[in-house]
Design an enzyme around this catalytic site. Structure first.
Site, PDB file in Angstrom:
ATOM      1  N   HIS A 168       5.950  -4.512 142.041  1.00  0.00           N
ATOM      2  CA  HIS A 168       5.882  -5.718 141.203  1.00  0.00           C
ATOM      3  C   HIS A 168       5.406  -6.967 141.913  1.00  0.00           C
ATOM      4  O   HIS A 168       5.378  -8.036 141.304  1.00  0.00           O
ATOM      5  CB  HIS A 168       7.252  -6.027 140.591  1.00  0.00           C
ATOM      6  CG  HIS A 168       7.716  -5.014 139.614  1.00  0.00           C
ATOM      7  ND1 HIS A 168       7.476  -5.101 138.264  1.00  0.00           N
ATOM      8  CD2 HIS A 168       8.394  -3.863 139.799  1.00  0.00           C
ATOM      9  CE1 HIS A 168       8.006  -4.056 137.659  1.00  0.00           C
ATOM     10  NE2 HIS A 168       8.573  -3.289 138.565  1.00  0.00           N
ATOM     11  N   LYS A 192       9.324 -20.333 133.722  1.00  0.00           N
ATOM     12  CA  LYS A 192       9.331 -19.158 134.591  1.00  0.00           C
ATOM     13  C   LYS A 192      10.119 -19.550 135.837  1.00  0.00           C
ATOM     14  O   LYS A 192      10.461 -20.733 135.989  1.00  0.00           O
ATOM     15  CB  LYS A 192       7.913 -18.736 134.984  1.00  0.00           C
ATOM     16  CG  LYS A 192       7.050 -19.908 135.489  1.00  0.00           C
ATOM     17  CD  LYS A 192       5.647 -19.465 135.861  1.00  0.00           C
ATOM     18  CE  LYS A 192       4.699 -19.300 134.696  1.00  0.00           C
ATOM     19  NZ  LYS A 192       4.187 -17.950 134.514  1.00  0.00           N
ATOM     20  N   ARG A 193      10.440 -18.585 136.714  1.00  0.00           N
ATOM     21  CA  ARG A 193      11.089 -18.957 137.963  1.00  0.00           C
ATOM     22  C   ARG A 193      10.264 -20.025 138.690  1.00  0.00           C
ATOM     23  O   ARG A 193       9.031 -20.046 138.600  1.00  0.00           O
ATOM     24  CB  ARG A 193      11.264 -17.718 138.860  1.00  0.00           C
ATOM     25  CG  ARG A 193      12.367 -16.791 138.399  1.00  0.00           C
ATOM     26  CD  ARG A 193      13.717 -17.466 138.401  1.00  0.00           C
ATOM     27  NE  ARG A 193      14.218 -17.640 139.736  1.00  0.00           N
ATOM     28  CZ  ARG A 193      15.245 -16.983 140.262  1.00  0.00           C
ATOM     29  NH1 ARG A 193      15.912 -16.093 139.541  1.00  0.00           N
ATOM     30  NH2 ARG A 193      15.631 -17.197 141.497  1.00  0.00           N
ATOM     31  N   LYS A 216       3.632 -20.017 141.861  1.00  0.00           N
ATOM     32  CA  LYS A 216       3.441 -20.217 140.419  1.00  0.00           C
ATOM     33  C   LYS A 216       2.949 -21.642 140.110  1.00  0.00           C
ATOM     34  O   LYS A 216       2.541 -21.944 139.007  1.00  0.00           O
ATOM     35  CB  LYS A 216       4.740 -19.929 139.668  1.00  0.00           C
ATOM     36  CG  LYS A 216       5.197 -18.458 139.779  1.00  0.00           C
ATOM     37  CD  LYS A 216       6.502 -18.216 139.049  1.00  0.00           C
ATOM     38  CE  LYS A 216       7.111 -16.846 139.287  1.00  0.00           C
ATOM     39  NZ  LYS A 216       6.508 -15.778 138.461  1.00  0.00           N
ATOM     40  N   THR A 264       4.642 -11.822 132.325  1.00  0.00           N
ATOM     41  CA  THR A 264       4.956 -11.303 131.001  1.00  0.00           C
ATOM     42  C   THR A 264       5.213 -12.483 130.057  1.00  0.00           C
ATOM     43  O   THR A 264       5.003 -12.362 128.849  1.00  0.00           O
ATOM     44  CB  THR A 264       6.198 -10.377 131.023  1.00  0.00           C
ATOM     45  OG1 THR A 264       7.218 -11.009 131.805  1.00  0.00           O
ATOM     46  CG2 THR A 264       5.857  -9.038 131.635  1.00  0.00           C
ATOM     47  N   LYS A 295       4.278 -13.343 126.017  1.00  0.00           N
ATOM     48  CA  LYS A 295       5.203 -13.848 124.991  1.00  0.00           C
ATOM     49  C   LYS A 295       4.633 -15.108 124.339  1.00  0.00           C
ATOM     50  O   LYS A 295       4.693 -15.271 123.115  1.00  0.00           O
ATOM     51  CB  LYS A 295       6.576 -14.130 125.611  1.00  0.00           C
ATOM     52  CG  LYS A 295       7.276 -12.863 126.104  1.00  0.00           C
ATOM     53  CD  LYS A 295       8.448 -13.159 127.039  1.00  0.00           C
ATOM     54  CE  LYS A 295       8.807 -11.915 127.843  1.00  0.00           C
ATOM     55  NZ  LYS A 295       9.712 -12.216 128.982  1.00  0.00           N
TER      56      LYS A 295
HETATM   57  C1  475 Z   1       6.154 -10.393 139.020  1.00  0.00           C
HETATM   58  N1  475 Z   1      11.375  -9.699 141.640  1.00  0.00           N
HETATM   59  C2  475 Z   1       5.527 -10.646 137.673  1.00  0.00           C
HETATM   60  C3  475 Z   1       7.030  -8.900 136.737  1.00  0.00           C
HETATM   61  O1  475 Z   1       6.313  -6.653 136.507  1.00  0.00           O
HETATM   62  C4  475 Z   1       5.602  -9.390 136.818  1.00  0.00           C
HETATM   63  C5  475 Z   1      11.672  -9.023 143.962  1.00  0.00           C
HETATM   64  C6  475 Z   1      12.547  -8.858 145.013  1.00  0.00           C
HETATM   65  C7  475 Z   1      13.858  -9.153 144.855  1.00  0.00           C
HETATM   66  C8  475 Z   1      14.287  -9.627 143.646  1.00  0.00           C
HETATM   67  N2  475 Z   1      13.418  -9.783 142.619  1.00  0.00           N
HETATM   68  C9  475 Z   1      12.158  -9.490 142.766  1.00  0.00           C
HETATM   69  C10 475 Z   1      10.074  -9.483 141.494  1.00  0.00           C
HETATM   70  O2  475 Z   1       9.393  -9.053 142.367  1.00  0.00           O
HETATM   71  C11 475 Z   1       9.515  -9.804 140.195  1.00  0.00           C
HETATM   72  O3  475 Z   1      10.212 -10.224 139.278  1.00  0.00           O
HETATM   73  N3  475 Z   1       8.204  -9.620 140.056  1.00  0.00           N
HETATM   74  C12 475 Z   1       7.569  -9.885 138.796  1.00  0.00           C
HETATM   75  O4  475 Z   1       7.546  -8.697 138.045  1.00  0.00           O
HETATM   76  C13 475 Z   1       7.165  -7.612 135.986  1.00  0.00           C
HETATM   77  O5  475 Z   1       5.155  -9.658 135.525  1.00  0.00           O
HETATM   78  O6  475 Z   1       4.183 -11.007 137.869  1.00  0.00           O
HETATM   79  O7  475 Z   1       6.165 -11.592 139.738  1.00  0.00           O
END
Ligand code: 475
Length: 838
Positions: A373, A564-565, A570, A672, A676
């Site tokens: 991700h 968003k976060r 970002k 995502t 939305k």
């Molecule tokens: C991306 N979270 C989005 C979304 O695929 C994408 C990582 C390590 C520890 C805790 N949380 C994380 C993520 O990596 C994360 O939320 N990534 C997001 O995943 C779904 O749409 O672009 O930034």
């Protein structure tokens, strides 16, 4: 079969049953009953929450039939998808369940005839904040689609006692408040304490020969924790399927702590209990950065071991051979957080079930698939060998064994390429030694995917390049999607009604049907209705903002929203640079004919992420100046909405005119929120990043506000030596904005407050805000111009919605099912009825 009448129970009996009947009278009496018998309250003394609970139980009773029959159906040798995720951000359940059961209108009538307000009860629900952001919310959308598509599935995760913190803003700074989501009870879960499993930690492994003279290993732990499952039903939309989200809570094992381990030491035993229960106390609030805390590795191993043991037990209960495990289960690793599952399944198969290594490895590889991700290097999980070996000594041995066998294959393919060998190794030996979880996930899985086309391509070219060259056949892309049930039907009832009036309701499960709206974009009266709905929805958000923050915003202004976060990549601060530019232009020319805007922000910062918190402080500081400046009154407002979460998202996405998707190209894996917003009729201003690329492709370049460097240009500029200061020097408007912040104008004269942010931009600017500034500002100007032509804006908005079909999570799940999991839908029949009256 022609069963005798006595044995077949007619549906009429059920309709009259208070526990499941759907007539208004029955619903009303069920509500009253639950208030008295479950909450133990008279109507006169019941709190709002009591009424909410009574209503929730009324709804829960009406889904149990589906849920239990679904579980029954899956006992019969069907392949089940197990989605392993440390986070599930499922959002409030009440309305979603009403919609999926198709009983929203009836319940509303019953509640209102009982003299209550449904809306008020809905607002009582505490959302389970068991996730940080994108990754956790994606898991929730996928559960919704799995059920709707009737695919057998179980979500496995952690039942955190405290989810993501509640955010308050005090003096412009984020303050974190503990999220006590369970304090008044959770009506949607059912504990299954009898289905507990045991999870071991620490100790050592012992190598021995068994009775047949076979070499074996057993693990002698120094601590054992009990995992207790709590199940939440996940209903499909108007189907019988209700899959299960099974979240594990850690508890102490009485026998272990109180007798064998701590004889005579009562206080020590209580301490041990506390230590065990700490395991699932809190969600780590870091998004896309790892903290390397031992407790986090314990959490990961804990829930993964619980899940795999649960699967094995399920399989063995059907008397099917364990050697068919991979034919019975497809296990998806939601990022590397559950990647320890690769070693755990090997341990369970080899050590505990005595399957030989090669067979076990075949099963393991064919079971797991891995989704990445994020490309951010700070999110790549690695665990110091010392810590890992102390906690999971046997798993470390297994990882060494996997590594040795894997590296032998690498040496065969690339003799003498030491660089390759050290990059592919599961162990990082460049300094302090670490276990690399992404490498473990890649080697132990048969499929690896990114979450948008661009992201998958970048994975293959950068972080997973060596793996792609070694196993190209494992790589695939599955672009993310969002569920139209929650993100349209639930959150945007007005637009849902209009669309359904025009094209029927099939779009709710076949989102491509929205294409039928395309021709209506040319229909002036339809555009008028569309605009009217957006206006009303903006009015609702304006009312919320006024009530919560005492800020008056004009629903006629352009609602420009970024939620968003908070993260530097970002680039919320790029948005702020535009806000200040907009402000300066107004200040310099009081009569400037500008399109009035409301700039809305929301999002949480990781508690230890100083720069993100400073960005929040900057937004709020700018808001305070701008909103109190009579010179710009009625032409701009800036709002930071605190505590952005799923519930707030449901209010915010539908009210947007403009969606800000402005990450540095190559950094946002997919996004995502972008989907939305667009699904709810916002136009996007964005870079060529993540799924923005595909959204633009679908909606048409002419209906999308593109700006900024491409990924290649970002890489190129970095390689040539990027000098942000030059952009500052050469751009008078940019310089004025930065100088205004530096001057203390937004900080009561404090010139130091924002210095870390400004210095970072001028001398490092890793995320290239200054390089993209002018392009962003110019594009924002185009947005303003476009908004003035309200007819054409509405046309573009309709076309955006009409062309969003691709971004349904139903499409994503179909792709996973076909390409990766090899699973088919299994419709559920409501056969087995409840004893006693049914
Ligand atoms: C991306 N979270 C989005 C979304 O695929 C994408 C990582 C390590 C520890 C805790 N949380 C994380 C993520 O990596 C994360 O939320 N990534 C997001 O995943 C779904 O749409 O672009 O930034």
């Amino acid at each position: 079969m022609n069963a005798p009448l006595e044995d077949s129970l007619t549906p009429q009996i059920r309709v009259e049953d208070d526990r499941t009947g759907l007539s208004i009278t029955t619903l009303r009496s069920a509500l009253a009953d639950n208030l008295f018998y479950i909450q133990g309250k008279f109507p006169g003394t019941a709190t709002k929450n009591d009424y909410y609970m009574a209503l929730a139980y009324t709804v829960r009773d009406r889904l149990l039939q589906r849920w239990l029959n679904t579980t029954q159906t899956y006992r019969k040798n069907v392949k089940v998808v197990c989605y392993l995720s440390a986070e599930f951000l499922i959002g409030p359940q009440l309305v979603n369940n009403l919609i999926n059961l198709g009983i929203y209108a009836k319940i509303r009538q019953a509640v209102e005839e009982s003299g209550l307000s449904l809306q008020e009860l809905i607002e009582q629900e505490e959302e389970p904040g068991l996730g940080n952001g994108g990754l956790g919310r994606l898991a929730a959308c996928y559960l919704d689609s799995l059920s709707t598509l009737e695919i057998p599935a179980i979500g496995y995760g952690i039942r955190y006692e405290f989810g993501i913190f509640d955010q308050e803003i005090r003096d412009g700074w984020q303050v974190e408040i503990t999220d006590k989501w369970l304090q008044y009870g959770n009506p949607w879960e059912i504990a299954r304490p009898e289905e507990y499993v045991e999870v071991k930690f620490g100790g050592r492994s012992e190598h021995y020969y068994d009775e047949k003279g076979n070499y074996r290993v057993r693990w002698i732990p120094d601590r054992v924790v009990k995992g207790v499952p709590y199940d939440t039903p996940i209903l499909g939309y108007q189907v019988n399927t209700a899959n299960t989200l099974r979240l594990w809570k850690a508890e102490a094992i009485e026998s272990f702590d109180f007798q064998a381990f701590n004889i005579g030491d009562y206080y020590g035993a209580v301490d041990a209990k506390i230590v065990s229960e700490n395991l699932t106390k809190i969600l780590y609030p870091n998004d896309e950065v790892i903290q390397g805390k031992e407790l986090r590795l314990q959490q990961q191993y804990f829930f993964v071991s619980c899940a795999l043991q649960d699967m094995i037990r399920l399989l063995l209960s059907t008397e099917v051979s364990l050697e068919t495990f991979h034919q019975q289960f497809a296990v998806q690793l939601n990022d590397t957080h559950p990647a320890i599952g690769v070693a755990e399944l090997m341990r369970l198969l080899v050590d505990e079930h005595r399957i030989d290594w090669d067979k076990a490895w075949h099963i393991t590889q064919n079971t797991f698939a891995f989704t990445n991700h994020t490309l951010l290097p700070e999110a790549l999980e690695k665990w110091p060998i010392e810590l890992f070996g102390r906690l999971l000594p046997r798993h470390l041995e297994i990882i060494y064994e996997i590594n040795q066998r894997f590296l032998d294959r690498v040496r065969m393919k690339y003799p003498r390429d030491l660089g390759k060998l050290s990059r592919l190794s599961l162990i990082d030996e460049s300094g302090e030694r670490y276990v690399r979880m992404a490498n473990l996930a890649c080697v132990g899985s048969h499929a690896i995917n990114g979450v948008a086309e661009l992201h998958t391509e970048l994975l293959k070219k950068t972080v997973l390049k060596d793996f792609y060259e070694f196993f190209p056949e494992k790589f695939a892309n599955v672009t993310n999607g969002v569920t139209p049930r929650r993100w349209m039907v639930l959150s945007n009832p007005r637009l849902t009604r209009l669309i359904t009036e025009k094209i029927g309701d099939r779009w709710i499960t076949h989102l491509d049907d929205l294409r039928k709206l395309e021709t209506l974009a040319d229909d002036a009266s339809f555009r008028q209705q569309w605009r009217q709905i957006k206006q009303e929805t903006k009015g609702d958000l304006a009312a919320y903002i006024r009530k919560k923050l005492d800020i008056i915003v004009d629903p006629k202004s352009l609602f420009d929203i970024q939620v968003k976060r908070i993260h530097e990549y970002k680039r919320q601060h790029l948005n702020v640079l535009h806000v200040i530019t907009f402000y300066n232009r107004l200040k310099h020319d009081r009569d400037l004919d500008i399109t009035p805007r409301t700039f809305i922000f929301g999002g949480k910062a990781a508690p230890g992420y100083f720069m993100a918190k400073l960005i929040i402080k900057l937004i709020v500081s700018v808001a305070n100046i701008v909103n109190n400046d009579p010179d710009v009154r009625d032409r701009m407002k800036v709002v930071f909405i605190p505590d952005f979460n799923v519930t707030l998202g449901q209010r915010i996405y539908p009210a947007a005119d403009l969606s800000e998707q402005i990450s540095t190209a190559g950094k946002e894996a997919s996004g995502t929120g972008n989907m939305k917003f667009a699904l709810n009729g916002a136009l996007t201003i964005g870079t060529l990043d993540g799924a923005n690329v595909e959204i633009r492709e679908e909606v048409g370049a002419e209906n999308f506000f593109l700006f900024g460097l491409t990924t290649e240009e970002v890489y190129g500029l970095k390689a040539r030596g990027y000098r942000p200061f030059d952009y500052y020097n050469q751009n008078a408007e940019l310089k004025a904005v930065i100088d205004l912040i530096s001057s203390g104008f937004f900080s009561h004269g404090d010139v130091d407050l924002f210095k870390p942010l400004i210095d970072n931009l001028l001398y490092r600017d890793d995320y290239m805000l200054l390089a993209d500034y002018q392009s962003y500002i110019d594009t924002q100007e185009k947005v303003s111009q476009a908004y003035r032509d309200r007819e054409n804006w509405t046309r573009m908005s309709i076309l955006n919605v009409a062309r969003m079909g691709k971004f349904s999570s139903d499409r994503s799940i179909r792709e996973y099912a076909q390409k990766i999991w090899k699973v088919e839908p299994v419709p559920v029949e409501l056969l087995q009825l409840c004893p006693g009256g049914q």
